[in-house]
Design a protein around this motif. Structure first.
Motif, PDB file in Angstrom:
ATOM      1  N   ARG A   5       0.830  -1.198   0.000  1.00  0.00           N
ATOM      2  CA  ARG A   5       0.000   0.000   0.000  1.00  0.00           C
ATOM      3  C   ARG A   5       0.868   1.254   0.000  1.00  0.00           C
ATOM      4  O   ARG A   5       1.875   1.304   0.703  1.00  0.00           O
ATOM      5  N   PRO A   6       0.484   2.275  -0.794  1.00  0.00           N
ATOM      6  CA  PRO A   6       1.286   3.500  -0.843  1.00  0.00           C
ATOM      7  C   PRO A   6       1.405   4.153   0.532  1.00  0.00           C
ATOM      8  O   PRO A   6       0.487   4.090   1.338  1.00  0.00           O
ATOM      9  N   HIS A   7       2.549   4.768   0.773  1.00  0.00           N
ATOM     10  CA  HIS A   7       2.820   5.425   2.057  1.00  0.00           C
ATOM     11  C   HIS A   7       2.243   6.838   2.059  1.00  0.00           C
ATOM     12  O   HIS A   7       2.397   7.587   1.112  1.00  0.00           O
ATOM     13  N   TYR A   8       1.560   7.197   3.142  1.00  0.00           N
ATOM     14  CA  TYR A   8       1.095   8.562   3.344  1.00  0.00           C
ATOM     15  C   TYR A   8       1.893   9.161   4.505  1.00  0.00           C
ATOM     16  O   TYR A   8       2.182   8.472   5.475  1.00  0.00           O
ATOM     17  N   ASP A   9       2.241  10.422   4.369  1.00  0.00           N
ATOM     18  CA  ASP A   9       3.023  11.027   5.438  1.00  0.00           C
ATOM     19  C   ASP A   9       2.173  11.160   6.699  1.00  0.00           C
ATOM     20  O   ASP A   9       0.965  10.951   6.690  1.00  0.00           O
ATOM     21  N   MET A  10       2.815  11.543   7.767  1.00  0.00           N
ATOM     22  CA  MET A  10       2.141  11.554   9.058  1.00  0.00           C
ATOM     23  C   MET A  10       0.970  12.532   9.104  1.00  0.00           C
ATOM     24  O   MET A  10       0.064  12.396   9.888  1.00  0.00           O
ATOM     25  N   GLU A  11       0.973  13.530   8.243  1.00  0.00           N
ATOM     26  CA  GLU A  11      -0.129  14.478   8.197  1.00  0.00           C
ATOM     27  C   GLU A  11      -1.219  14.034   7.212  1.00  0.00           C
ATOM     28  O   GLU A  11      -2.215  14.713   7.022  1.00  0.00           O
ATOM     29  N   LYS A  12      -1.008  12.875   6.590  1.00  0.00           N
ATOM     30  CA  LYS A  12      -1.963  12.308   5.642  1.00  0.00           C
ATOM     31  C   LYS A  12      -2.311  13.328   4.549  1.00  0.00           C
ATOM     32  O   LYS A  12      -3.467  13.553   4.216  1.00  0.00           O
ATOM     33  N   MET A  13      -1.258  13.873   3.968  1.00  0.00           N
ATOM     34  CA  MET A  13      -1.477  14.902   2.956  1.00  0.00           C
ATOM     35  C   MET A  13      -1.870  14.259   1.619  1.00  0.00           C
ATOM     36  O   MET A  13      -3.007  14.306   1.215  1.00  0.00           O
ATOM     37  N   VAL A  14      -0.900  13.651   0.921  1.00  0.00           N
ATOM     38  CA  VAL A  14      -1.178  13.043  -0.374  1.00  0.00           C
ATOM     39  C   VAL A  14      -0.250  11.856  -0.570  1.00  0.00           C
ATOM     40  O   VAL A  14       0.768  11.721   0.099  1.00  0.00           O
ATOM     41  N   ASN A  15      -0.589  10.993  -1.503  1.00  0.00           N
ATOM     42  CA  ASN A  15       0.285   9.897  -1.885  1.00  0.00           C
ATOM     43  C   ASN A  15       1.462  10.461  -2.677  1.00  0.00           C
ATOM     44  O   ASN A  15       1.265  11.159  -3.668  1.00  0.00           O
ATOM     45  N   ILE A  16       2.668  10.208  -2.245  1.00  0.00           N
ATOM     46  CA  ILE A  16       3.818  10.824  -2.899  1.00  0.00           C
ATOM     47  C   ILE A  16       4.253  10.075  -4.146  1.00  0.00           C
ATOM     48  O   ILE A  16       5.084  10.546  -4.888  1.00  0.00           O
ATOM     49  N   GLY A  17       3.698   8.879  -4.392  1.00  0.00           N
ATOM     50  CA  GLY A  17       4.039   8.154  -5.608  1.00  0.00           C
ATOM     51  C   GLY A  17       5.384   7.466  -5.520  1.00  0.00           C
ATOM     52  O   GLY A  17       5.950   7.269  -4.452  1.00  0.00           O
ATOM     53  N   SER A  18       5.918   7.088  -6.688  1.00  0.00           N
ATOM     54  CA  SER A  18       7.168   6.326  -6.727  1.00  0.00           C
ATOM     55  C   SER A  18       8.360   7.229  -6.427  1.00  0.00           C
ATOM     56  O   SER A  18       8.348   8.419  -6.719  1.00  0.00           O
ATOM     57  N   VAL A  19       9.409   6.636  -5.858  1.00  0.00           N
ATOM     58  CA  VAL A  19      10.635   7.379  -5.554  1.00  0.00           C
ATOM     59  C   VAL A  19      11.809   6.900  -6.405  1.00  0.00           C
ATOM     60  O   VAL A  19      12.908   7.457  -6.326  1.00  0.00           O
ATOM     61  N   ALA A  20      11.581   5.878  -7.222  1.00  0.00           N
ATOM     62  CA  ALA A  20      12.600   5.405  -8.160  1.00  0.00           C
ATOM     63  C   ALA A  20      11.906   4.521  -9.187  1.00  0.00           C
ATOM     64  O   ALA A  20      10.898   3.877  -8.888  1.00  0.00           O
ATOM     65  N   ALA A  21      12.425   4.493 -10.402  1.00  0.00           N
ATOM     66  CA  ALA A  21      11.813   3.682 -11.452  1.00  0.00           C
ATOM     67  C   ALA A  21      12.833   3.453 -12.558  1.00  0.00           C
ATOM     68  O   ALA A  21      13.847   4.150 -12.649  1.00  0.00           O
ATOM     69  N   GLY A  22      12.540   2.480 -13.402  1.00  0.00           N
ATOM     70  CA  GLY A  22      13.431   2.224 -14.523  1.00  0.00           C
ATOM     71  C   GLY A  22      13.076   0.943 -15.227  1.00  0.00           C
ATOM     72  O   GLY A  22      11.998   0.381 -15.059  1.00  0.00           O
ATOM     73  N   GLY A  23      14.032   0.464 -16.040  1.00  0.00           N
ATOM     74  CA  GLY A  23      13.793  -0.767 -16.765  1.00  0.00           C
ATOM     75  C   GLY A  23      14.764  -0.937 -17.920  1.00  0.00           C
ATOM     76  O   GLY A  23      15.716  -0.183 -18.082  1.00  0.00           O
ATOM     77  N   ARG A  24      14.477  -1.970 -18.730  1.00  0.00           N
ATOM     78  CA  ARG A  24      15.338  -2.308 -19.875  1.00  0.00           C
ATOM     79  C   ARG A  24      14.768  -1.699 -21.147  1.00  0.00           C
ATOM     80  O   ARG A  24      13.573  -1.775 -21.406  1.00  0.00           O
ATOM     81  N   TYR A  25      15.674  -1.094 -21.938  1.00  0.00           N
ATOM     82  CA  TYR A  25      15.270  -0.478 -23.213  1.00  0.00           C
ATOM     83  C   TYR A  25      16.310  -0.840 -24.280  1.00  0.00           C
ATOM     84  O   TYR A  25      17.213  -0.097 -24.587  1.00  0.00           O
ATOM     85  N   ASP A  26      16.155  -2.009 -24.871  1.00  0.00           N
ATOM     86  CA  ASP A  26      17.167  -2.545 -25.794  1.00  0.00           C
ATOM     87  C   ASP A  26      17.111  -1.943 -27.189  1.00  0.00           C
ATOM     88  O   ASP A  26      18.076  -2.070 -27.954  1.00  0.00           O
ATOM     89  N   ASP A  27      16.004  -1.304 -27.562  1.00  0.00           N
ATOM     90  CA  ASP A  27      15.854  -0.823 -28.945  1.00  0.00           C
ATOM     91  C   ASP A  27      16.071   0.677 -29.100  1.00  0.00           C
ATOM     92  O   ASP A  27      16.118   1.180 -30.219  1.00  0.00           O
ATOM     93  N   LEU A  28      16.205   1.411 -28.011  1.00  0.00           N
ATOM     94  CA  LEU A  28      16.215   2.867 -28.089  1.00  0.00           C
ATOM     95  C   LEU A  28      17.434   3.409 -28.826  1.00  0.00           C
ATOM     96  O   LEU A  28      17.316   4.302 -29.672  1.00  0.00           O
ATOM     97  N   VAL A  29      18.609   2.884 -28.548  1.00  0.00           N
ATOM     98  CA  VAL A  29      19.825   3.384 -29.209  1.00  0.00           C
ATOM     99  C   VAL A  29      19.747   3.143 -30.706  1.00  0.00           C
ATOM    100  O   VAL A  29      20.138   3.990 -31.516  1.00  0.00           O
TER     101      VAL A  29
END
Length: 510
Positions: free
Chosen positions: A350-374
């Motif tokens: 479940r997404p983390h909400y800060d202690m003030e329950k403001m908003v969902n901050i979303g992802s803090v890191a992301a990525g993946g494989r992209y073999d065709d881009l170059v």
């Protein structure tokens, strides 16, 4: 420039000639024609030469552009520590750094981001070139590899990117990305596992709280869509819908797929049965035996690589933070294999909400494989397989800022080790001599920019800025060849010879 006195008299004469009454006219307001009424009247007349220096002051809205923000010194101190942690991790894994222009040819960016392409900032025609601000650091890296004919590289890049997005808390139109990528032809899943290890190291070292790294494979997603009867020309747009699963309820996504993407309700129900699954190695084994997926080569290839990845992640001691999540899609078009996203969690999954329950901050890191881009940039279509990660530092800054405020922890905006001070007058020359020695020795030191400041003011400054030490010099210390070293926190004072002062400062502050 016309003397102020002369301008004031001239302005007064002109205004009285127009029979305008001012209740209060100051020399300052007359000198710059501050009054809007005066500006309008003067603009309607033929301004005499003697009023040529009278400058119209305009009302300026003091704000940053939408989707941007200023960063104050204490926030910058936090940012510098975060960047240092990230860069140290990248270097620990053998990466070298590059930089690319903040804008690219528009044709370089077009066709790489799917439905997110509408968020690219276009610039006006400059010298016959159509330009756009960079949307991320991945496409410029692929262009860099193709242009320089580089087949193998492990690089990191920290820079700002720009998106015409709807700003929200922790989400901006101008923001930093911290990217790490491995380019080259290697055995399956070894570079991919290292990227996930790096995410684990950075988030653990920053001590943000509990986190989870969700992992999937775009080949598996394509296999699922194929066995569910989705036409190939709709894969990308359907993936964009699936990518919203962590933001909006499944029912809304279901409606979007049927009404906007024109999929049949039966196909959507089958897709929903798959993409809402998550788990670990047991789920991978189960899907390898699935009657439909086991007949699809793309799906089987993705599942086998995921199984191998899980083995490597266990050896790298990060399996406890990994979740195989079929609902992870990553909307960008250039991903070809494994994809991942790290989120802060309160409870498992479940997404983390800060202690003030403001908003969902979303992802803090992301990525993946992209073999065709170059290969999209190479004249001969030569492929250079790549995999990478991007650390979402803006959201990390937001988390740390809230934690600091909640704990009321004091943040130092400088790294000053010592203030050179005096309680007596006429010693500015001696203070400058001493601080020069400290600066030349690499000590971070300050002095007051007054010849004879109050001693108490100097001590208060140290307390306010968190400076731990004060070097006090006076007539007695100069005669004895020593410096009185004061510890601000304890008010302890000891006499140190000038020869030993630098070593003592380092011992107490490093």
């Amino acid at each position: 420039m016309v003397p102020l006195k002369y301008i004031s008299t001239s302005c007064w004469t002109l205004l009285m000639g127009q029979k305008m009454v001012f209740q209060k006219i100051t020399l300052r307001s007359m000198a710059i024609c501050h009054s809007d009424q005066a500006n309008q009247t003067l603009g309607q007349q033929n301004t005499p030469p003697e009023l040529a220096g009278c400058v119209q002051k305009q009302n300026i809205v003091l704000k940053t552009p939408k989707g941007t923000h200023d960063v104050n010194p204490k926030q910058m101190a936090v940012r510098e520590k975060v960047f240092k942690t990230i860069v140290n991790c990248f270097k620990r894994h053998g990466a070298e750094s590059i930089d690319t222009p903040v804008f690219e040819l528009k044709e370089t960016l077009v066709g790489k981001y799917g439905e997110d392409a509408k968020l690219i900032y276009d610039l006006k025609d400059q010298g016959g070139e159509l330009l756009s601000l960079r949307y991320d650091l991945t496409v410029p890296f692929a262009r860099f590899l193709a242009m320089n004919k580089i087949n193998n590289m492990k690089r990191y890049h920290i820079a700002k990117v720009y998106r015409r997005d709807n700003p929200a808390r922790g989400r901006y139109r101008e923001f930093y990305q911290c990217d790490f990528d491995i380019a080259g032809q290697y055995d399956p899943m070894i570079p991919d596992a290292e990227c996930l290890k790096i995410v684990h190291e950075i988030l653990s070292e920053l001590q943000l709280g509990e986190f989870l790294i969700k992992v999937n494979d775009r080949r598996l997603l394509e296999g699922i869509l194929t066995v569910c009867g989705v036409p190939g020309n709709k894969f990308r747009t359907v993936c964009s819908s699936i990518d919203k699963l962590d933001k909006i309820p499944w029912e809304d996504i279901r409606t979007e797929m049927i009404e906007d993407k024109n999929l049949t309700p039966e196909a959507v129900e089958q897709i929903g049965e798959y993409i809402r699954l998550s788990g670990g190695l047991d789920l991978i084994e189960h899907l390898l035996e699935d009657p439909k997926l086991s007949q699809n080569k793309l799906a089987v290839g993705g599942l086998r690589d995921m199984k191998l990845l899980y083995k490597y992640l266990e050896l790298l001691d990060v399996r406890d933070k990994i979740s195989f999540d079929l609902g992870l899609a990553r909307g960008l078009d250039y991903y070809t294999g494994v994809i991942y996203e790290a989120v802060m969690i309160k409870n498992q999954g479940r997404p983390h909400y800060d202690m003030e329950k403001m908003v969902n901050i979303g992802s803090v890191a992301a990525g993946g494989r992209y073999d065709d881009l170059v290969g999209m940039f190479d004249p001969k279509g030569k492929k250079v397989p790549c995999v990478g990660i991007s650390i979402g530092v803006e959201r990390i800054f937001s988390i740390i800022d809230k934690k600091k405020k909640a704990s009321k922890e004091e943040i130092r905006s400088t790294e000053t080790q010592i203030l050179v001070a005096t309680a007596q007058k006429m010693l500015i020359d001696e203070k400058l001599k001493l601080i020069s020695i400290l600066w030349n020795s690499g000590i971070k030191a300050e002095i007051f920019y007054k010849k004879d400041p109050k001693f108490l003011s100097q001590l208060h400054y140290c307390e306010e800025k968190g400076i731990p030490l004060v070097a006090i010099i006076g007539e007695d210390e100069l005669k004895a060849g020593v410096v009185k070293l004061r510890v601000v926190a304890t008010r302890e004072e000891i006499s140190i010879s000038r020869e030993n002062l630098v070593a003592e400062i380092r011992r107490r502050t490093n």
